[in-house]
Design a protein around this motif. Structure first.
Motif, PDB file in Angstrom:
ATOM      1  N   PRO A 169       0.847  -1.192   0.000  1.00 34.58           N
ATOM      2  CA  PRO A 169       0.000   0.000   0.000  1.00 34.58           C
ATOM      3  C   PRO A 169       0.878   1.235   0.000  1.00 34.58           C
ATOM      4  O   PRO A 169       2.044   1.181   0.373  1.00 34.58           O
ATOM      5  N   MET A 170       0.284   2.322  -0.387  1.00 29.78           N
ATOM      6  CA  MET A 170       1.090   3.528  -0.514  1.00 29.78           C
ATOM      7  C   MET A 170       1.667   3.929   0.835  1.00 29.78           C
ATOM      8  O   MET A 170       1.039   3.754   1.863  1.00 29.78           O
ATOM      9  N   SER A 211       3.388   9.675   2.946  1.00 29.18           N
ATOM     10  CA  SER A 211       3.394  10.589   1.810  1.00 29.18           C
ATOM     11  C   SER A 211       1.971  11.020   1.480  1.00 29.18           C
ATOM     12  O   SER A 211       1.044  10.233   1.560  1.00 29.18           O
ATOM     13  N   PRO A 212       1.789  12.269   1.117  1.00 31.86           N
ATOM     14  CA  PRO A 212       0.454  12.780   0.843  1.00 31.86           C
ATOM     15  C   PRO A 212      -0.140  12.075  -0.367  1.00 31.86           C
ATOM     16  O   PRO A 212       0.576  11.535  -1.207  1.00 31.86           O
ATOM     17  N   MET A 213      -1.448  12.097  -0.423  1.00 33.64           N
ATOM     18  CA  MET A 213      -2.152  11.393  -1.490  1.00 33.64           C
ATOM     19  C   MET A 213      -1.649  11.787  -2.861  1.00 33.64           C
ATOM     20  O   MET A 213      -1.396  10.960  -3.707  1.00 33.64           O
ATOM     21  N   SER A 214      -1.534  13.061  -3.046  1.00 32.61           N
ATOM     22  CA  SER A 214      -1.043  13.468  -4.352  1.00 32.61           C
ATOM     23  C   SER A 214       0.082  14.481  -4.172  1.00 32.61           C
ATOM     24  O   SER A 214      -0.103  15.522  -3.580  1.00 32.61           O
ATOM     25  N   THR A 215       1.197  14.097  -4.674  1.00 34.53           N
ATOM     26  CA  THR A 215       2.315  15.025  -4.635  1.00 34.53           C
ATOM     27  C   THR A 215       2.113  15.977  -5.795  1.00 34.53           C
ATOM     28  O   THR A 215       2.476  15.677  -6.909  1.00 34.53           O
ATOM     29  N   THR A 216       1.500  17.099  -5.526  1.00 35.39           N
ATOM     30  CA  THR A 216       1.142  17.972  -6.628  1.00 35.39           C
ATOM     31  C   THR A 216       2.323  18.818  -7.072  1.00 35.39           C
ATOM     32  O   THR A 216       2.173  19.726  -7.856  1.00 35.39           O
ATOM     33  N   ALA A 217       3.467  18.473  -6.547  1.00 32.74           N
ATOM     34  CA  ALA A 217       4.655  19.183  -7.006  1.00 32.74           C
ATOM     35  C   ALA A 217       4.788  18.993  -8.501  1.00 32.74           C
ATOM     36  O   ALA A 217       4.762  17.870  -8.981  1.00 32.74           O
ATOM     37  N   PRO A 218       4.860  20.063  -9.240  1.00 35.95           N
ATOM     38  CA  PRO A 218       4.966  19.913 -10.680  1.00 35.95           C
ATOM     39  C   PRO A 218       6.257  19.194 -11.038  1.00 35.95           C
ATOM     40  O   PRO A 218       7.298  19.432 -10.425  1.00 35.95           O
ATOM     41  N   THR A 219       6.136  18.307 -11.985  1.00 36.60           N
ATOM     42  CA  THR A 219       7.309  17.541 -12.405  1.00 36.60           C
ATOM     43  C   THR A 219       8.210  18.394 -13.271  1.00 36.60           C
ATOM     44  O   THR A 219       9.121  17.895 -13.899  1.00 36.60           O
ATOM     45  N   ALA A 220       7.899  19.662 -13.265  1.00 37.58           N
ATOM     46  CA  ALA A 220       8.526  20.612 -14.175  1.00 37.58           C
ATOM     47  C   ALA A 220      10.021  20.453 -14.420  1.00 37.58           C
ATOM     48  O   ALA A 220      10.479  19.366 -14.691  1.00 37.58           O
ATOM     49  N   ALA A 252      18.486  14.349  -9.480  1.00 35.60           N
ATOM     50  CA  ALA A 252      18.724  13.101  -8.763  1.00 35.60           C
ATOM     51  C   ALA A 252      19.992  13.205  -7.926  1.00 35.60           C
ATOM     52  O   ALA A 252      20.994  13.738  -8.385  1.00 35.60           O
ATOM     53  N   PRO A 253      19.907  12.711  -6.700  1.00 38.53           N
ATOM     54  CA  PRO A 253      21.091  12.767  -5.866  1.00 38.53           C
ATOM     55  C   PRO A 253      22.158  11.825  -6.414  1.00 38.53           C
ATOM     56  O   PRO A 253      21.910  10.639  -6.564  1.00 38.53           O
ATOM     57  N   ARG A 302      17.296  12.214 -17.294  1.00 36.81           N
ATOM     58  CA  ARG A 302      16.194  12.623 -18.176  1.00 36.81           C
ATOM     59  C   ARG A 302      16.782  13.169 -19.464  1.00 36.81           C
ATOM     60  O   ARG A 302      17.643  14.034 -19.446  1.00 36.81           O
TER      61      ARG A 302
END
Lengths: 255, 275
Positions: free
Chosen positions: B6-7, B11-20, B26-27, B273
């Motif tokens: 399960p999730m 972590s919040p339901m939706s990580t609304t952080a833009p994937t911009a 990446a570390p 990316r």
């Protein structure tokens, strides 16, 4: 259980000066097989790359297994198979898998577990008799299955498969689809499978129909047929394409 | 077999952080020893399936030295100078070629993208390559140095271990340059052509053919900025001096520093990316 394995909202991808995906909004339910269908060049691969986090130029919201796509925590939870088999031709099937397994699950303590995973993955794709053959000497379809086996390592929660059955004979295609259903049913794996062969659509639980960087429809195969009053998903797709072309300017995203 | 977990409740339901604009945020993280050695082992395994390449890498330098010895049959002094320089240049060239092709293949076959979509640090990958090719370079240099010193009468005043050290650093530099250059090659044809472009000018300016101080002042200045000059200089220091000279230490540090710098540049060309 999370509501969605993948959730996109206003997802746009720009490659160079071209916008490949336009404001997509869709969801992929967990534990099911979602088919991503559409003609070549409609943006299927770009969308898949965005989901696994290898695509640059992504804006909007794209959540995968509760994280933003490409989040480091996802790297061992998402399996990805590109269209061209990405394996080392100068290693045997088993050596390929052993290496990727060592990256996913490193350390001497995990050696036993890795060995199990490798054997399991080879069995899953039915390459047991070729385990010690060099990947470069295998046929195209076999190499594709090695690539798939790598993605199966460590039982990822989400499998993103870019045209995994292209160029395979009917028997292998049937076997692979059987495997996909088995993964969804027994391991609860979420699968996102792209194809431009419409007859494969019938084997999916749910479909995302794409055209020119937009999602034409998102529904079950049955519902799509009913809605369009057609007998096959292919006919339904063509009907939807014609409708979209007719309503050219009216931008109708996901319904 | 693990079930779909399960999730993560935290972590919040939706990580609304833009994937911009995620430009490889990446570390890179610290080196993971297991993943690095696994990568090195994999690279060596690949080579093991290709015995001809191994043979070429290891024996061609030896053959060249033998050839050189008898080319300068009448003047053993010249052989001493050029031979020692070449002991430093061979590993650089070999490793440059092998690494540029190997990483180009890694890029074009999709295995690089696959690896970077997995929990592999860029540093792990690069260190893995450096380790594998470094090991090969040690074998290559040990053979070449041994052959030159015991059978071809190369007259080395200093310790052969120092020769080996310089050869190893040169190999690392070659690996680093190859890795870096592979990012700019779209095909193996182009990658091979980078050899004359990157290596030849250094070869001409490193003091192998004529002392660097005798060149046109502009060229001397250029050669001051090229790492191979220091590689060759270090070899000559060992050739002529019993002890480690300060010049030797400076040379070694410069070569090592260049190798690390170029490796870091090479790491920057590995993108999780891509467009």
């Amino acid at each position: 259980m999370m509501n969605n394995a993948v959730r996109a909202d206003d997802l746009t991808v720009v490659r160079g000066r071209r916008t490949v995906l336009h404001h997509l909004g869709f969801t992929v339910p967990p534990g099911r097989i979602t088919g991503l269908l559409g003609p070549s060049g409609c943006g299927k691969s770009t969308l898949m790359r965005a989901i696994v986090g290898t695509q640059a130029g992504v804006t909007g919201t794209l959540d995968v297994l509760g994280h933003a796509a490409g989040h480091p925590a996802l790297r061992s939870r998402v399996g990805y198979v590109t269209q061209a088999p990405s394996v080392y031709d100068d290693l045997t099937v088993r050596q390929n898998l052993e290496y990727f397994a060592a990256i996913l699950d490193p350390g001497r303590a995990a050696a036993e577990r890795r060995h199990e995973h490798v054997t399991q993955a080879i069995t899953d794709v039915d390459l047991g008799s070729h385990a010690d053959a060099l990947a470069g000497t295998l046929s195209g379809g076999q190499r594709g299955r090695v690539s798939l086996a790598v993605a199966l390592l460590g039982a990822p929660e989400l499998l993103v498969l870019d045209e995994p059955t292209v160029g395979l004979d009917p028997v292998l295609r049937r076997d692979l689809w059987h495997l996909f259903h088995q993964l969804a049913a027994t391991r609860g794996t979420t699968l996102l499978v792209s194809s431009h062969v419409m007859d494969e659509a019938e084997r999916c639980h749910r479909l995302l129909l794409m055209r020119e960087g937009e999602i034409l429809a998102a529904d079950t195969p049955g519902a799509l047929r009913t809605r369009t009053g057609t007998d096959t998903v292919e006919a339904a797709f063509l009907r939807l394409v014609d409708e979209a072309a007719a309503a050219s300017r009216t931008q109708e995203p996901t319904r | 077999m693990s079930q779909t977990s399960p999730m993560d409740p935290t972590s919040p339901m939706s990580t609304t952080a833009p994937t911009a604009p995620v430009t490889s945020a990446a570390p890179t993280g610290a080196l993971n020893a297991s993943r690095t050695t696994a990568t090195a082992a994999r690279v060596l395994r690949q080579l093991r399936h290709d015995p001809r390449t191994i043979a070429l890498m290891i024996f061609v330098p030896c053959l060249m030295l033998v050839l050189l010895r008898y080319v300068f049959d009448a003047s053993p002094r010249t052989f001493d100078d050029i031979g020692a320089s070449l002991l430093g240049i061979f590993p650089l060239i070999t490793m440059f070629l092998v690494t540029s092709i190997a990483t180009l293949r890694e890029r074009t076959s999709g295995t690089l993208e696959r690896l970077l979509a997995m929990p592999l640090g860029k540093a792990d990958l690069i260190a893995g390559y450096a380790l594998a090719f470094g090991a090969l370079a040690v074998v290559q240099s040990a053979l070449a140095t041994g052959l030159a010193e015991w059978f071809l009468g190369l007259d080395v005043t200093g310790s052969p271990w120092l020769l080996l050290l310089v050869a190893l650093l040169d190999a690392l530099l070659g690996t680093a340059l190859g890795l870096f250059v592979s990012a700019f090659a779209a095909s193996e044809f182009q990658a091979v052509q980078f050899m004359p472009a990157v290596i030849f000018p250094q070869l001409l300016l490193c003091g192998l053919f004529t002392p660097r101080s005798d060149m046109h002042p502009a060229l001397t200045a250029v050669s001051d900025a090229l790492p191979m000059s220091y590689a060759v200089d270090a070899m000559n220091q060992v050739l002529h001096h019993t002890d480690m000279t300060t010049t030797f230490v400076r040379d070694v540090l410069i070569v090592a520093g260049c190798a690390l710098l170029v490796l870091a540049l090479g790491a920057a060309t590995l993108r999780r990316r891509t467009a």
